[in-house]
Design a protein around this motif. Structure first.
Motif, short mmCIF file in Angstrom:
data_model
loop_
_atom_site.label_atom_id
_atom_site.label_comp_id
_atom_site.label_asym_id
_atom_site.label_seq_id
_atom_site.Cartn_x
_atom_site.Cartn_y
_atom_site.Cartn_z
N GLU A 116 27.64 -40.22 46.70
CA GLU A 116 27.15 -41.16 45.68
C GLU A 116 26.27 -40.40 44.69
N SER A 117 26.20 -40.92 43.49
CA SER A 117 25.44 -40.25 42.46
C SER A 117 24.19 -41.06 42.10
N ILE A 118 23.05 -40.39 42.09
CA ILE A 118 21.80 -41.08 41.74
C ILE A 118 21.36 -40.57 40.37
N ARG A 119 21.10 -41.50 39.46
CA ARG A 119 20.75 -41.11 38.11
C ARG A 119 19.23 -41.00 37.96
N ALA A 120 18.79 -39.87 37.42
CA ALA A 120 17.34 -39.70 37.18
C ALA A 120 17.15 -39.47 35.68
N HIS A 121 16.25 -40.25 35.08
CA HIS A 121 16.09 -40.17 33.63
C HIS A 121 14.58 -40.18 33.33
N ALA A 122 14.10 -39.03 32.89
CA ALA A 122 12.64 -38.89 32.72
C ALA A 122 12.21 -39.21 31.28
N PHE A 123 11.04 -39.81 31.17
CA PHE A 123 10.45 -40.12 29.87
C PHE A 123 9.00 -39.62 29.88
N ILE A 124 8.57 -39.07 28.74
CA ILE A 124 7.16 -38.74 28.59
C ILE A 124 6.62 -39.68 27.53
N LEU A 125 5.66 -40.48 27.90
CA LEU A 125 5.17 -41.53 27.01
C LEU A 125 4.24 -40.95 25.93
N PRO A 126 4.04 -41.70 24.86
CA PRO A 126 3.21 -41.15 23.76
C PRO A 126 1.76 -40.92 24.18
N HIS A 127 1.15 -39.95 23.54
CA HIS A 127 -0.28 -39.70 23.71
C HIS A 127 -1.05 -40.94 23.25
N HIS A 128 -2.20 -41.21 23.87
CA HIS A 128 -2.89 -42.47 23.57
C HIS A 128 -3.34 -42.57 22.11
N SER A 129 -3.49 -41.39 21.45
CA SER A 129 -3.91 -41.44 20.05
C SER A 129 -2.84 -42.08 19.16
N LYS A 130 -1.63 -42.20 19.67
CA LYS A 130 -0.54 -42.80 18.88
C LYS A 130 -0.45 -44.31 19.10
N LEU A 131 -1.34 -44.86 19.94
CA LEU A 131 -1.26 -46.29 20.26
C LEU A 131 -2.55 -46.99 19.90
N SER A 132 -2.43 -48.27 19.54
CA SER A 132 -3.65 -49.05 19.34
C SER A 132 -4.23 -49.38 20.72
N VAL A 133 -5.46 -49.88 20.75
CA VAL A 133 -6.08 -50.19 22.04
C VAL A 133 -5.23 -51.21 22.81
N LYS A 134 -4.73 -52.20 22.09
CA LYS A 134 -3.92 -53.24 22.74
C LYS A 134 -2.61 -52.65 23.28
N GLU A 135 -1.97 -51.83 22.45
CA GLU A 135 -0.71 -51.22 22.88
C GLU A 135 -0.94 -50.32 24.10
N TYR A 136 -2.05 -49.60 24.07
CA TYR A 136 -2.36 -48.70 25.18
C TYR A 136 -2.56 -49.48 26.47
N ASP A 137 -3.30 -50.58 26.37
CA ASP A 137 -3.54 -51.42 27.55
C ASP A 137 -2.24 -51.98 28.11
N GLU A 138 -1.40 -52.47 27.22
CA GLU A 138 -0.14 -53.06 27.66
C GLU A 138 0.77 -52.01 28.30
N ALA A 139 0.81 -50.83 27.67
CA ALA A 139 1.71 -49.79 28.17
C ALA A 139 1.27 -49.29 29.54
N GLY A 140 0.00 -49.44 29.86
CA GLY A 140 -0.50 -49.02 31.18
C GLY A 140 0.21 -49.76 32.30
N GLY A 141 0.57 -51.02 32.06
CA GLY A 141 1.28 -51.79 33.08
C GLY A 141 0.34 -52.45 34.07
N PRO A 142 0.90 -53.24 35.00
CA PRO A 142 0.06 -54.01 35.93
C PRO A 142 -0.91 -53.14 36.72
N GLY A 143 -0.52 -51.90 37.05
CA GLY A 143 -1.39 -51.05 37.88
C GLY A 143 -2.25 -50.09 37.07
N GLY A 144 -2.05 -50.01 35.76
CA GLY A 144 -2.81 -49.07 34.94
C GLY A 144 -2.12 -47.72 34.87
N TRP A 145 -2.50 -46.92 33.86
CA TRP A 145 -1.82 -45.65 33.55
C TRP A 145 -1.73 -44.69 34.74
#
Ligand SMILES: Nc1ncnc2c1ncn2[C@@H]1O[C@H](COP(=O)(O)OP(=O)(O)OP(=O)(O)O)[C@@H](O)[C@H]1O
Ligand SMILES: [Mg+2]
Length: 484
Positions: free
Chosen positions: A244-273
């Motif tokens: 069987e084949s398992i797909r792995a797809h990596a992402f590096i999220l933007p640096h916090h300087s590219k996000l507003s405070v609200k966007e940064y908080d939301e992007a952290g997710g339920p558990g935080g960054w």
């Protein structure tokens, strides 16, 4: 040898099943799994807690069940976990709906209707009754106010299923009061966040399904910030496991300087960054584990921008040790090396963006092109950024300077570091390497004397040094040291 039957007693078994370890979030997700498997396009969660009513119901417009199917579905162990399932079935063990419900409540009522049938069939488990009789007595009707209220919302649906949890003794543990109500609805809000993460791949796209909580639509939360230009996307990789084949797809999220405070908080997710870095394990598109390094690497600050999608199918459940609650998974030993390699690469790429203040990194570029500009240091309990003095370009430039010019360049770099905006604002808990007070005074004094040598007056040089946050309050010590 004559085998003797040893049938489990109903009362102790059902009471023990209540403590399998579900939370409100994982329990609701397990019940919603069944609606998605039944091809529902709309799922409504109704939560009621007032003086008259208290229940949670999940109703869907999926393909429903007939009476025989529903009766079977209500049994603990309604299906054999080793039987093959459809490729998009989110179930495995045949106990999820019952154990999830019992972990929150003592009365589970399920009503279901197949397309084209006039009547709804229903079945009820009541734990109080089972505890009293010690028998697996399943009822086929209910007339409690909670059930009636929940059913009235089902209306004239042509097909679908409604699951109602009453006697919520594990969820509602306090008397009805303003504070208790506040806490209760906070838990429901947390649950909403969890569901928007776990089912985000079902909640978006052309064939998106809609999930509502008390009429409010749940919006998907994409851990990988795919719609952001500053997100770096790695090439997909495939790991082979038992054919069987398992797909792995990596992402590096933007640096916090590219996000507003609200966007940064939301992007952290339920558990935080910090918590939400690592692999996101999906089973048939449903998120099982939101951020883990599988105990191979530690979660750390610079690694927090790395998130990797890992796609499994239901055929891999046993190799990956998927649990009944669908909330944990562990890779088979044959895959650990490949997983560790992917994890290291992603953590390293995250570290570079984290220190680089958002400069784009081309993962295909040569290592020397990726030399970080900034390095992090910890001074006097503060996080502080220093210019990377061993950067190849800087070293090249210095090699062409005479000693005096090099000294001036160093003094200028110290000024840049001292007055860099992020050094004025960035503070944080620091471990280990906080400098000794004496060393700090030495460095402040030598910086001050460098400035004087570079042409600043004594007074100006001292004022400049004291403006740098880590040297605050050191005027006297510097003056003494330099005998100004
Ligand atoms: N909303 C629903 N619509 C249609 N069928 C349902 C629904 N909910 C449950 N069922 C039926 O009831 C069965 C038992 O559900 P249950 O969640 O207990 O186990 P499962 O989904 O088979 O496996 P797992 O324990 O892994 O969740 C399901 O296999 C399905 O056939
Ligand atoms: Mg299930």
């Amino acid at each position: 040898m004559n085998p003797k039957l040893a049938i489990p007693d109903a009362a102790p078994l059902v009471l023990s099943l209540r403590s399998v370890g579900y939370t409100l979030e994982t329990a609701l997700a397990d019940i919603i799994d069944n609606s998605i498997t039944a091809k529902a396009t709309e799922i409504n969660i109704d939560v009621k807690w007032n003086k008259e009513l208290n229940y949670i119901s999940v109703r869907d417009n999926g393909y429903g069940m007939n009476e025989a199917q529903l009766h079977q579905a209500m049994k603990i162990g309604s299906k054999n976990p080793v039987d093959p399932r459809n490729h998009d079935d989110l179930g495995r063990f045949g106990i999820g709906m019952k154990t999830a419900a019992f972990s929150l409540c003592k009365r589970l009522t399920v009503g279901s209707k197949l397309l084209g049938s006039n009547a709804m069939c229903m079945r009820v488990w009541d734990i109080d009754k089972i505890a009293e009789t010690n028998r697996w007595e399943l009822f086929d009707g209910s007339s409690t106010p909670d059930w009636k209220d929940a059913l009235s919302r089902f209306g004239n649906c042509e097909q679908g299923t409604i699951v109602v949890l009453e006697k919520l003794d594990r969820l509602i543990t306090e008397n009805y009061s303003d504070q208790a109500i506040g806490r209760f609805w906070q838990r429901i809000a947390d649950m909403e966040k969890h569901l928007s993460m776990v089912f985000h791949r079902f909640l978006s796209g052309v064939q998106a399904i809609a999930i509502f909580i008390n009429g409010k639509k749940i919006e998907p939360w994409d851990p990988f910030m795919r719609n952001w230009l500053a997100t770096q996307e790695f090439r997909e990789e495939f790991l082979e496991c038992n054919g069987e084949s398992i797909r792995a797809h990596a992402f590096i999220l933007p640096h916090h300087s590219k996000l507003s405070v609200k966007e940064y908080d939301e992007a952290g997710g339920p558990g935080g960054w910090l918590e939400q870095q690592g692999f996101y394990v999906y089973r048939n598109k449903r998120l099982i584990v939101p951020g883990t390094w599988f105990k191979m690497l530690r979660k750390n600050e610079p690694g927090q921008l790395a998130r990797i999608q890992l796609d499994l199918t239901g055929d891999m459940d046993f190799e990956w040790k998927i649990d009944v609650k669908k909330s944990s998974a562990a890779p088979p030993s044959t895959l650990r090396e490949g997983i560790r390699r992917i994890a290291r690469t992603a953590q390293e790429a995250s570290r570079k963006v984290y220190y680089y203040r958002g400069a784009a990194i081309n993962q295909q570029s040569k290592a020397e092109d990726n030399d970080a500009i900034w390095e992090q240091a910890s001074i006097r309990g503060r996080t502080f950024f220093r210019i990377n003095r061993s950067h190849a370009l800087l070293k090249d430039a210095k090699a062409q300077l005479n000693a005096d010019a090099e000294k001036k360049l160093n003094t200028f770099l110290s000024l840049v570091e001292g007055f860099a905006p992020m050094n004025a604002s960035l503070t944080g808990p620091v471990s280990g390497e906080a400098n000794q007070e004496n060393e700090l005074i030495d460095s402040a004094a030598s910086f001050c004397s460098d400035l004087i040598n570079a042409g600043y007056s004594k007074c100006e040089a001292l004022r400049k040094v004291l403006q740098i946050s880590i040297y605050e309050g050191m005027a006297e010590a510097i003056e003494n040291k330099l005998q100004l």
